[in-house]
Structures are given as structure tokens and as C-alpha cells.
Design a protein around this motif. Structure first.
Motif, PDB file in Angstrom:
ATOM      1  N   ARG A   1       0.831  -1.207   0.000  1.00  0.00           N
ATOM      2  CA  ARG A   1       0.000   0.000   0.000  1.00  0.00           C
ATOM      3  C   ARG A   1       0.861   1.251   0.000  1.00  0.00           C
ATOM      4  O   ARG A   1       0.632   2.183  -0.780  1.00  0.00           O
ATOM      5  CB  ARG A   1      -0.916   0.005   1.238  1.00  0.00           C
ATOM      6  CG  ARG A   1      -1.740   1.292   1.344  1.00  0.00           C
ATOM      7  CD  ARG A   1      -2.193   1.592   2.740  1.00  0.00           C
ATOM      8  NE  ARG A   1      -1.056   1.684   3.653  1.00  0.00           N
ATOM      9  CZ  ARG A   1      -1.167   1.474   4.958  1.00  0.00           C
ATOM     10  NH1 ARG A   1      -2.316   1.164   5.504  1.00  0.00           N
ATOM     11  NH2 ARG A   1      -0.115   1.595   5.736  1.00  0.00           N
TER      12      ARG A   1
ATOM     13  N   LEU B   1       2.392   1.782  -3.348  1.00  0.00           N
ATOM     14  CA  LEU B   1       1.412   2.302  -4.307  1.00  0.00           C
ATOM     15  C   LEU B   1       1.256   3.808  -4.154  1.00  0.00           C
ATOM     16  O   LEU B   1       1.186   4.540  -5.136  1.00  0.00           O
ATOM     17  CB  LEU B   1       0.049   1.621  -4.111  1.00  0.00           C
ATOM     18  CG  LEU B   1      -0.119   0.249  -4.725  1.00  0.00           C
ATOM     19  CD1 LEU B   1      -1.407  -0.387  -4.243  1.00  0.00           C
ATOM     20  CD2 LEU B   1      -0.089   0.331  -6.237  1.00  0.00           C
TER      21      LEU B   1
ATOM     22  N   LEU C   1       1.900  -0.180  -9.252  1.00  0.00           N
ATOM     23  CA  LEU C   1       0.577  -0.554  -9.740  1.00  0.00           C
ATOM     24  C   LEU C   1       0.660  -1.770 -10.663  1.00  0.00           C
ATOM     25  O   LEU C   1      -0.188  -2.674 -10.585  1.00  0.00           O
ATOM     26  CB  LEU C   1      -0.066   0.629 -10.468  1.00  0.00           C
ATOM     27  CG  LEU C   1      -1.508   0.472 -10.901  1.00  0.00           C
ATOM     28  CD1 LEU C   1      -2.400   0.266  -9.694  1.00  0.00           C
ATOM     29  CD2 LEU C   1      -1.950   1.692 -11.683  1.00  0.00           C
TER      30      LEU C   1
ATOM     31  N   VAL D   1       0.967  -4.849  -8.521  1.00  0.00           N
ATOM     32  CA  VAL D   1      -0.304  -5.177  -7.870  1.00  0.00           C
ATOM     33  C   VAL D   1      -1.255  -5.842  -8.861  1.00  0.00           C
ATOM     34  O   VAL D   1      -1.901  -6.843  -8.552  1.00  0.00           O
ATOM     35  CB  VAL D   1      -0.950  -3.924  -7.245  1.00  0.00           C
ATOM     36  CG1 VAL D   1      -2.367  -4.197  -6.796  1.00  0.00           C
ATOM     37  CG2 VAL D   1      -0.114  -3.436  -6.074  1.00  0.00           C
TER      38      VAL D   1
ATOM     39  N   ILE E   1      -5.602   5.557  -4.602  1.00  0.00           N
ATOM     40  CA  ILE E   1      -4.200   5.995  -4.574  1.00  0.00           C
ATOM     41  C   ILE E   1      -4.132   7.520  -4.655  1.00  0.00           C
ATOM     42  O   ILE E   1      -3.415   8.170  -3.884  1.00  0.00           O
ATOM     43  CB  ILE E   1      -3.395   5.348  -5.721  1.00  0.00           C
ATOM     44  CG1 ILE E   1      -3.270   3.847  -5.488  1.00  0.00           C
ATOM     45  CG2 ILE E   1      -2.023   5.982  -5.851  1.00  0.00           C
ATOM     46  CD1 ILE E   1      -2.708   3.078  -6.672  1.00  0.00           C
TER      47      ILE E   1
END
Length: 175
Positions: free
Chosen positions: A116, A119, A127, A130, A146
Motif C-alpha cells: 500500500r 502504491l 501498480l 499489484v 491511490i
């Protein structure tokens, strides 16, 4: 004429040496009481995973009803006495398994927190990672969270969007 030994025969001396001292027996009983207290503090679901006898389960249930300090102390001595007849190796193995599961959950939690944070800080580079790890994640809501998290961080606001982003990642990971 030879005098008999003052403390008995050699066999008596070896028996005395083999028997644990009163202090070591007290240490062992205190350790069993502490183990019993740890079992009592567990949630019923975790406690159900332990190999406990019916007598021990009844004593644990009774402990929840006792409020007076001295009565709780006496009952803990009883729990310690019951612990002598329990499967200590099985109980310790179950505690170890519970601890291993907790560590695995903590590790996964910290991993998702780090993802997190990446990101929010790195943006598109993280990204792609992910999206590769969690192909079912909704891209538009991910990007929106985000952006909102970056704005909150820049404005020194509470991290509500960062929490939502973490929750989205956690749900996508299935943990």
C-alpha cells in the motif's frame, strides 16, 4: 567395629538425589499454573484446538464465574494440579501452531502495508506489480484510492483513503 552410615545406605542416598527438590517442584507447579492461565486467556475458538480433558475444560469454565481474588488464586492452584495430568506436549504443539499462524498473518499484514505504501509513493511502477499479483482487483477504484491517499498525505489529513486502499488489497489477496 564399623559404624553404620549416618543417612542410611547408599541406595537411600541415590533415591534422595533422584527426587526433585521442593523448590524445583514449586517452580514446576508455578509453570503449570502459568500455562493454565494462558489457556484460560485464550478465546474459546483457540482453546477448542487444544487437547484438554473434560475436567480441565470444566475448571476453565468455572474460572470465568469466580470473581473473588482469593478464590481465583485457589482455583488457579487447582488448574495447575489438573495440568499435571494433561498432554503437555500436545498443548505446547498446539500453542506453537497458533503462534505460527499468528506470525504468518502478521507477516502478510505487513507485506500488504508495504505494498500500500509503495502504491502511494511510487504510483504506476507498483501498480503494475499489484495488477500482476491480483488480476481481479478493480483498477478504477484502485487508482482513485491511490490519488485520494496522496492528497490526504500531502494535506496532513487522516489516512482514510490509505485504510480503504489497504482493505481493497486485503480483500483482493483473500486474507
Amino acid at each position: 567395629m564399623a559404624r553404620p552410615p549416618k543417612h542410611g545406605t547408599d541406595e537411600d542416598v541415590s533415591l534422595d538425589e533422584a527426587a526433585p527438590s521442593k523448590s524445583s517442584r514449586k517452580r514446576e507447579m508455578t509453570a503449570l499454573q502459568k500455562l493454565g492461565a494462558e489457556i484460560i486467556e485464550l478465546s474459546p475458538a483457540l482453546r477448542g484446538r487444544l487437547p484438554l480433558s473434560d475436567d480441565m475444560l470444566a475448571a476453565i469454565e468455572e474460572m470465568g464465574r469466580i470473581k473473588a481474588h482469593e478464590a481465583r488464586r485457589r482455583h488457579m492452584q487447582y488448574v495447575g494440579k489438573l495440568m499435571r495430568s494433561e498432554d503437555l506436549a500436545g498443548i505446547e504443539a498446539a500453542f506453537a501452531a497458533i503462534e505460527d499462524e499468528k506470525q504468518a498473518r502478521d507477516l502478510a499484514f505487513h507485506e500488504l502495508e508495504g505494498l500500500r505504501d509503495r502504491l502511494i509513493e511510487e504510483g504506476d511502477q507498483a501498480l503494475d506489480e499489484v495488477l500482476a499479483r491480483f488480476p481481479s482487483i478493480e483498477l478504477s477504484s484502485l487508482r482513485q484510492l491511490i490519488r485520494n491517499a496522496r492528497r490526504e498525505r500531502a494535506a496532513d489529513k487522516p489516512p482514510a483513503s490509505a485504510r480503504k486502499l489497504f482493505k481493497l488489497l486485503r480483500d483482493a489477496s483473500g486474507r
